[in-house]
Design an enzyme around this catalytic site. Structure first.
Site, PDB file in Angstrom:
ATOM      1  N   HIS A 123      -6.294 -28.514  19.190  1.00 45.90           N
ATOM      2  CA  HIS A 123      -6.706 -27.492  20.168  1.00 45.90           C
ATOM      3  C   HIS A 123      -5.528 -27.206  21.102  1.00 45.90           C
ATOM      4  O   HIS A 123      -4.472 -26.802  20.630  1.00 45.90           O
ATOM      5  CB  HIS A 123      -7.957 -28.017  20.901  1.00 45.90           C
ATOM      6  CG  HIS A 123      -8.681 -27.026  21.765  1.00 45.90           C
ATOM      7  ND1 HIS A 123      -8.428 -25.678  21.781  1.00 45.90           N
ATOM      8  CD2 HIS A 123      -9.703 -27.210  22.643  1.00 45.90           C
ATOM      9  CE1 HIS A 123      -9.246 -25.088  22.634  1.00 45.90           C
ATOM     10  NE2 HIS A 123     -10.026 -25.978  23.196  1.00 45.90           N
ATOM     11  N   HIS A 134      -6.620 -20.736  12.456  1.00 48.00           N
ATOM     12  CA  HIS A 134      -7.569 -20.606  13.562  1.00 48.00           C
ATOM     13  C   HIS A 134      -8.979 -20.578  13.005  1.00 48.00           C
ATOM     14  O   HIS A 134      -9.209 -20.049  11.922  1.00 48.00           O
ATOM     15  CB  HIS A 134      -7.294 -19.311  14.345  1.00 48.00           C
ATOM     16  CG  HIS A 134      -7.889 -19.331  15.717  1.00 48.00           C
ATOM     17  ND1 HIS A 134      -9.190 -18.991  15.960  1.00 48.00           N
ATOM     18  CD2 HIS A 134      -7.350 -19.696  16.897  1.00 48.00           C
ATOM     19  CE1 HIS A 134      -9.427 -19.127  17.256  1.00 48.00           C
ATOM     20  NE2 HIS A 134      -8.341 -19.548  17.842  1.00 48.00           N
ATOM     21  N   ASP A 142      -0.605 -20.824  20.097  1.00 50.18           N
ATOM     22  CA  ASP A 142       0.277 -21.963  20.425  1.00 50.18           C
ATOM     23  C   ASP A 142       1.643 -21.863  19.778  1.00 50.18           C
ATOM     24  O   ASP A 142       2.563 -22.575  20.173  1.00 50.18           O
ATOM     25  CB  ASP A 142      -0.398 -23.266  19.992  1.00 50.18           C
ATOM     26  CG  ASP A 142      -1.609 -23.550  20.855  1.00 50.18           C
ATOM     27  OD1 ASP A 142      -2.728 -23.616  20.309  1.00 50.18           O
ATOM     28  OD2 ASP A 142      -1.443 -23.634  22.081  1.00 50.18           O
TER      29      ASP A 142
HETATM   30  C1  SDX Z   1      -6.368 -23.266  19.779  1.00 51.65           C
HETATM   31  O1  SDX Z   1     -11.088 -22.077  18.995  1.00 51.65           O
HETATM   32  C2  SDX Z   1     -10.222 -21.463  19.743  1.00 51.65           C
HETATM   33  O2  SDX Z   1     -10.419 -20.357  20.177  1.00 51.65           O
HETATM   34  C3  SDX Z   1      -8.984 -22.282  20.058  1.00 51.65           C
HETATM   35  C4  SDX Z   1      -7.882 -21.566  20.818  1.00 51.65           C
HETATM   36  C5  SDX Z   1      -8.322 -21.203  22.224  1.00 51.65           C
HETATM   37  O3  SDX Z   1      -7.729 -20.266  22.803  1.00 51.65           O
HETATM   38  O4  SDX Z   1      -9.172 -21.937  22.793  1.00 51.65           O
HETATM   39  O5  SDX Z   1      -7.509 -20.391  20.128  1.00 51.65           O
HETATM   40  C6  SDX Z   1      -6.655 -22.464  20.982  1.00 51.65           C
HETATM   41  O6  SDX Z   1      -6.835 -24.362  19.688  1.00 51.65           O
HETATM   42  C7  SDX Z   1      -5.551 -22.647  18.674  1.00 51.65           C
HETATM   43  C8  SDX Z   1      -5.427 -23.580  17.435  1.00 51.65           C
HETATM   44  C9  SDX Z   1      -4.322 -24.577  17.725  1.00 51.65           C
HETATM   45  N1  SDX Z   1      -4.279 -25.629  16.651  1.00 51.65           N
HETATM   46  C10 SDX Z   1      -3.281 -25.661  15.773  1.00 51.65           C
HETATM   47  O7  SDX Z   1      -2.376 -24.837  15.692  1.00 51.65           O
HETATM   48  C11 SDX Z   1      -3.329 -26.882  14.853  1.00 51.65           C
HETATM   49  C12 SDX Z   1      -3.054 -26.429  13.409  1.00 51.65           C
HETATM   50  N2  SDX Z   1      -4.202 -25.622  12.972  1.00 51.65           N
HETATM   51  C13 SDX Z   1      -5.295 -26.299  12.357  1.00 51.65           C
HETATM   52  O8  SDX Z   1      -5.393 -27.643  12.349  1.00 51.65           O
HETATM   53  C14 SDX Z   1      -6.517 -25.458  12.067  1.00 51.65           C
HETATM   54  O9  SDX Z   1      -6.080 -24.241  11.596  1.00 51.65           O
HETATM   55  C15 SDX Z   1      -7.512 -25.288  13.183  1.00 51.65           C
HETATM   56  C16 SDX Z   1      -7.921 -26.588  13.751  1.00 51.65           C
HETATM   57  C17 SDX Z   1      -6.948 -24.408  14.238  1.00 51.65           C
HETATM   58  C18 SDX Z   1      -8.750 -24.599  12.583  1.00 51.65           C
HETATM   59  O10 SDX Z   1      -9.163 -25.379  11.544  1.00 51.65           O
HETATM   60  P1  SDX Z   1     -10.633 -25.246  10.876  1.00 51.65           P
HETATM   61  O11 SDX Z   1     -11.202 -23.896  11.119  1.00 51.65           O
HETATM   62  O12 SDX Z   1     -11.441 -26.427  11.274  1.00 51.65           O
HETATM   63  O13 SDX Z   1     -10.282 -25.288   9.380  1.00 51.65           O
HETATM   64  P2  SDX Z   1      -9.966 -26.612   8.570  1.00 51.65           P
HETATM   65  O14 SDX Z   1      -9.205 -27.590   9.427  1.00 51.65           O
HETATM   66  O15 SDX Z   1     -11.209 -27.076   7.913  1.00 51.65           O
HETATM   67  O16 SDX Z   1      -8.941 -26.050   7.457  1.00 51.65           O
HETATM   68  C19 SDX Z   1      -9.443 -25.268   6.361  1.00 51.65           C
HETATM   69  C20 SDX Z   1      -8.383 -25.396   5.273  1.00 51.65           C
HETATM   70  C21 SDX Z   1      -8.043 -26.852   4.993  1.00 51.65           C
HETATM   71  O17 SDX Z   1      -7.618 -26.928   3.641  1.00 51.65           O
HETATM   72  P3  SDX Z   1      -8.644 -27.705   2.578  1.00 51.65           P
HETATM   73  O18 SDX Z   1      -8.810 -29.122   3.126  1.00 51.65           O
HETATM   74  O19 SDX Z   1      -9.919 -26.899   2.605  1.00 51.65           O
HETATM   75  O20 SDX Z   1      -7.887 -27.654   1.278  1.00 51.65           O
HETATM   76  O21 SDX Z   1      -7.165 -24.774   5.730  1.00 51.65           O
HETATM   77  C22 SDX Z   1      -6.131 -25.763   5.809  1.00 51.65           C
HETATM   78  C23 SDX Z   1      -6.819 -27.121   5.841  1.00 51.65           C
HETATM   79  O22 SDX Z   1      -5.964 -28.098   5.254  1.00 51.65           O
HETATM   80  N3  SDX Z   1      -5.425 -25.550   7.072  1.00 51.65           N
HETATM   81  C24 SDX Z   1      -4.128 -25.738   7.223  1.00 51.65           C
HETATM   82  C25 SDX Z   1      -3.870 -25.415   8.563  1.00 51.65           C
HETATM   83  N4  SDX Z   1      -5.015 -25.055   9.172  1.00 51.65           N
HETATM   84  C26 SDX Z   1      -5.993 -25.159   8.231  1.00 51.65           C
HETATM   85  N5  SDX Z   1      -3.175 -26.151   6.356  1.00 51.65           N
HETATM   86  C27 SDX Z   1      -1.922 -26.228   6.871  1.00 51.65           C
HETATM   87  N6  SDX Z   1      -1.578 -25.920   8.147  1.00 51.65           N
HETATM   88  C28 SDX Z   1      -2.528 -25.520   9.024  1.00 51.65           C
HETATM   89  N7  SDX Z   1      -2.209 -25.215  10.269  1.00 51.65           N
END
Ligand code: SDX
Length: 436
Positions: free
Chosen positions: A268, A307, A363
């Site tokens: 997050h 996201h 971010d």
């Molecule tokens: C913020 O919610 C909000 O509005 C948040 C925010 C706000 O203003 O409050 O926008 C701020 O938190 C932005 C997000 C910051 N986080 C990151 O940048 C961390 C990296 N991103 C992720 O970990 C991920 O994308 C999330 C946590 C942001 C969202 O993840 P989800 O929706 O829970 O999806 P998931 O983790 O289940 O991923 C789905 C698939 C997975 O692959 P499989 O296991 O299904 O094969 O997508 C892949 C994940 O491995 N994946 C990624 C990835 N994000 C998802 N693979 C590589 N790199 C990534 N960044």
């Protein structure tokens, strides 16, 4: 004839149920009428991490993840970033309308008059080790503020609530700046309310008795835009925490501390810090392809990408990318931006990222700007928490005023043992081998 309802047939009993559709959704409690036996609890919806569950109705922020749309109270974020300010957006989020000149002056005056913190709180901040993470200091300090303002527990009194909102928005930058000054072993700069919200913050962080010290206007404007971009984002993890903790009617300081703790997580608000560490680990543009291959193998995540809501470009990332160049005009370029641009170029062309709809989020570029402004990396989540407090407080107020809301208490699907009898010590055989 078309009707706004679902007809659900329970194939176990052959019975059909009519479930009304309102605002494109059904009320989960309406599923409980679906039973086999009158004593049954009835059907529940199961949705870990709320992937498809609305926990509230809100008129504060609108996001369309497909179309890269973000609006505060209907105003596009792009217009607000160009024409508004953080404090004006904070007012908009909390009260629903853009303030008149007099309203903005009063709002700004009230908040800036609450930038000083209690000297006991200064002592609490100074009691932390020099290497304490500033988010740990911020979370602890905000929680401690609940002990200074006992009247804050009367969350149903709008005037008392408003005063705590002024205090939190006014004091968070001071707490953050004092935490930073403890870290570098320098004396505190007490707030100078003539410098504006972002300018005062930069002054408290940076001033060292220079003659005619001025915060470069481009930097305070850039930070103010970063603040307004981070102010709210509908039901993200930390806001959902604020609503859930606030639903018990605890004081707002305790609820904000809980929300800040949720924001601290690397998935997050802690992601901006993780992005910087990732770019530093990559080290050069030439090393980007190898790093991307590791991401595609699933070994690591590309921090700052992806996201839960945006399946397209995060509109805030586009704006922040532009702000970055304004900052570099003052601070000089940042070698990490070339690595970030190459990472973005490859990711936007690569089928893996396209198939997973992984685009840069808020971010990705914010960390680079903050580093160029010489913020230590572990201050980045603090710089997210300060403005997000406006969103948390707006959502908290909306929750308190929503007659449909009550204390948050989700259900569960029980998957444990059925009833069993106590086992005397001498009869226990197998030691627990698996760690929980
Ligand atoms: C913020 O919610 C909000 O509005 C948040 C925010 C706000 O203003 O409050 O926008 C701020 O938190 C932005 C997000 C910051 N986080 C990151 O940048 C961390 C990296 N991103 C992720 O970990 C991920 O994308 C999330 C946590 C942001 C969202 O993840 P989800 O929706 O829970 O999806 P998931 O983790 O289940 O991923 C789905 C698939 C997975 O692959 P499989 O296991 O299904 O094969 O997508 C892949 C994940 O491995 N994946 C990624 C990835 N994000 C998802 N693979 C590589 N790199 C990534 N960044």
């Amino acid at each position: 004839m078309k009707k706004d309802s679902l007809s659900i047939t329970d194939n176990r009993s052959g019975k059909t149920y009519e479930i009304p559709i309102e605002n494109g959704s059904i009320r989960a409690p309406d599923l409980r009428q679906i039973k086999l036996d009158p004593d049954d609890f009835g059907i529940m919806s199961y949705d870990p991490a709320y992937m498809n569950t609305a926990a509230c109705a809100s008129s504060i922020t609108y996001i369309d993840g497909e179309k890269s749309i973000l609006r505060y109270r209907g105003y596009p974020i792009e217009e607000l970033a160009e024409k508004s300010s953080f404090l004006e957006c904070a007012y908009l989020l909390l009260y629903g309308e853009l303030p008149t000149k007099e309203e903005l002056e009063h709002w700004t005056n009230r908040i800036m008059r609450h930038t000083y913190i209690h000297e006991n709180l200064v002592q609490i901040i100074e009691s932390f080790r020099y290497d304490a993470h500033p988010m740990g200091i911020l979370i602890s300090s905000v929680a401690a503020m609940s002990t200074f303002h006992a009247e804050a527990r009367d969350v149903n009194d709008p005037e008392i609530r408003e005063k705590q909102i002024w205090r939190i928005l006014g004091k968070l930058p001071t707490i953050a700046a004092f935490a930073y000054r403890v870290r570098i072993g320098r004396p505190h700069n007490y707030p100078d309310i003539s410098r504006g919200y972002a300018g005062n913050f930069l002054y408290m962080l940076d001033y060292m008795n220079e003659r005619d010290y001025e915060v470069p206007p481009a930097l305070s404007r850039a930070l103010d835009v970063l603040f307004l971009l981070h102010a709210d984002h509908e039901q993200n993890c930390s806001t959902a925490t604020m609503r859930s903790v606030g639903s018990s009617r605890v004081d707002p300081y305790s609820a904000v501390a809980a929300a800040a703790a949720a924001l601290f997580g690397p998935l997050h608000g802690g992601a901006n810090e993780a992005v910087l560490r990732m770019l530093e680990e990559i080290g050069s543009v030439a090393a980007v392809p190898a790093y991307v291959e590791r991401v595609k193998k699933g070994e690591i995540r590309l921090m700052g990408f992806g996201h839960r809501v945006y399946s397209s470009y995060d509109p805030r990332a586009s704006i922040i990318k532009k702000v970055a160049y304004d900052v570099f005009e003052v601070t000089g370029g940042n070698p990490l931006i070339d690595i970030a641009l190459e990472l973005e170029r490859i990711a936007l062309e690569d089928d893996y990222f396209i198939s997973y709809k992984l685009y840069p989020n808020v971010d990705f570029y914010s960390g680079i700007i903050l580093q160029a402004m010489r913020f230590p990396t572990d201050m980045f989540p603090v710089l997210f928490a300060i403005p997000r407090a406006a969103g948390w407080l707006a959502q908290w107020t909306e929750m308190l005023n929503d007659p449909a809301q009550k204390i948050s208490r989700p259900r569960q699907i029980y998957t444990g043992y059925a009833q069993r009898s106590y086992v005397p010590m001498e009869e226990r055989t197998s030691p627990r081998t698996t760690r929980t």
